[in-house]
Design a protein around this motif. Structure first.
Motif, short mmCIF file in Angstrom:
data_model
loop_
_atom_site.label_atom_id
_atom_site.label_comp_id
_atom_site.label_asym_id
_atom_site.label_seq_id
_atom_site.Cartn_x
_atom_site.Cartn_y
_atom_site.Cartn_z
N ALA A 34 60.43 40.58 40.18
CA ALA A 34 59.74 41.69 40.83
C ALA A 34 58.32 41.76 40.29
O ALA A 34 58.08 41.51 39.11
CB ALA A 34 60.45 43.01 40.55
N GLY A 35 57.39 42.08 41.17
CA GLY A 35 56.00 42.23 40.77
C GLY A 35 55.48 43.60 41.11
O GLY A 35 55.92 44.22 42.08
N ALA A 36 54.55 44.09 40.30
CA ALA A 36 53.89 45.37 40.57
C ALA A 36 52.40 45.22 40.36
O ALA A 36 51.97 44.50 39.44
CB ALA A 36 54.44 46.47 39.66
N VAL A 37 51.64 45.88 41.20
CA VAL A 37 50.18 45.86 41.12
C VAL A 37 49.67 47.29 41.18
O VAL A 37 50.09 48.07 42.04
CB VAL A 37 49.56 45.03 42.26
N ARG A 38 48.78 47.62 40.26
CA ARG A 38 48.08 48.92 40.31
C ARG A 38 46.61 48.59 40.47
O ARG A 38 46.02 47.90 39.62
CB ARG A 38 48.30 49.71 39.02
N ALA A 39 46.00 49.06 41.56
CA ALA A 39 44.65 48.60 41.85
C ALA A 39 43.83 49.59 42.65
O ALA A 39 44.36 50.37 43.44
CB ALA A 39 44.71 47.28 42.62
N ASP A 40 42.54 49.52 42.44
CA ASP A 40 41.57 50.10 43.36
C ASP A 40 41.72 49.32 44.66
O ASP A 40 41.66 48.09 44.65
CB ASP A 40 40.18 49.91 42.78
N PRO A 41 41.94 49.98 45.80
CA PRO A 41 42.12 49.25 47.05
C PRO A 41 41.01 48.25 47.33
O PRO A 41 41.24 47.20 47.93
CB PRO A 41 42.16 50.36 48.11
N ALA A 42 39.79 48.55 46.89
CA ALA A 42 38.67 47.64 47.13
C ALA A 42 38.82 46.34 46.36
O ALA A 42 38.13 45.35 46.67
CB ALA A 42 37.36 48.32 46.75
N ALA A 43 39.69 46.31 45.37
CA ALA A 43 39.87 45.11 44.55
C ALA A 43 40.85 44.12 45.16
O ALA A 43 40.95 42.98 44.70
CB ALA A 43 40.33 45.50 43.15
#
Length: 232
Positions: free
Chosen positions: A18-27
């Motif tokens: 499983a993968g998770a990403v936390r990001a500024d949408p612009a990134a």
């Protein structure tokens, strides 16, 4: 904004990741997509771009074959656990997460993932435990979320690249032992089926990387007992 997805739910060989990403949408790169729609080379490129961007936090959770074969659990629960463990590695209190639903009921899956994140049983990208008080995260689950939300697509890429690397390492290890590779690990892959047939023929048992609770493994063992491996 957080996203989570998994790769490798259906294979007979290797873990689920499983993968998770936390990001500024612009990134999030504009051409990110469901990992299955991208070439292996593009997935690797996107994985590197995401990991190298300081606006992006990444975590993975590897669900081992031993956990998958545990009769006390099931794939729905393990999908919840995997996504929650990955999310807990990057989540902050009050975050909103969108995850790819691994249950026929999107709302039930979302609630289970949110409760598990709140329990705080996460892992960071180095595999270290982040157990603690947990984080309160507003989780929404949707079927096909990796096709609708770039951050979930990004998480699917992270998960797929990690699983592919694990499978490549397993492949190399078995080649060193004289096998012709393990293939993708999926039951429909003729290379995977040939590997299982040859391994059981040589060793009389299943390889450690196999999900022994899968029907494919039952079939190859039954064929061995009947001396009919060539028909498997």
């Amino acid at each position: 904004m957080l996203g989570a997805d998994e790769a490798g739910k259906g294979p007979v060989l290797g873990p689920m990741v499983a993968g998770a990403v936390r990001a500024d949408p612009a990134a999030i790169p504009e051409d990110v997509d469901d990992s299955k729609r991208l070439s292996p080379a593009r997935r690797e490129e996107l994985d590197a771009v995401l990991r190298d961007d300081e606006r992006v936090a990444v975590a993975v959770a590897v669900v081992s074959v031993d956990r998958i074969d545990d009769p006390a659990t099931d794939m729905n629960s393990l999908t919840v656990a995997g996504q929650a463990e990955a999310l807990a590695g990057v989540a902050r209190d009050g975050d909103r997460a969108v995850v790819d639903a691994g249950d026929v009921s999107e709302s039930r899956f979302a609630n289970r993932v949110g409760d598990a994140v709140a329990a705080g049983n996460g892992v960071d990208d180095g595999g270290d435990s982040t157990d603690g008080d947990g984080q309160s995260v507003d989780v929404t689950a949707e079927h096909g979320a990796d096709e609708s939300y770039p951050v979930v697509a990004a998480a699917s890429v992270i998960a797929k690249v990690k699983r592919d690397r694990i499978v490549a390492e397993l492949d190399a290890a078995y080649r060193e032992r004289g096998y012709d590779g393990i293939g993708s690990g999926y039951p429909s892959d003729p290379i995977t089926r040939e590997f299982l047939r040859e391994y059981v023929s040589r060793e009389g048992d299943l390889p450690e990387c196999a999900r022994t609770s899968w029907s494919t493994c039952d079939d190859v063992l039954a064929a061995s007992e009947q001396s009919a491996l060539e028909e498997f």
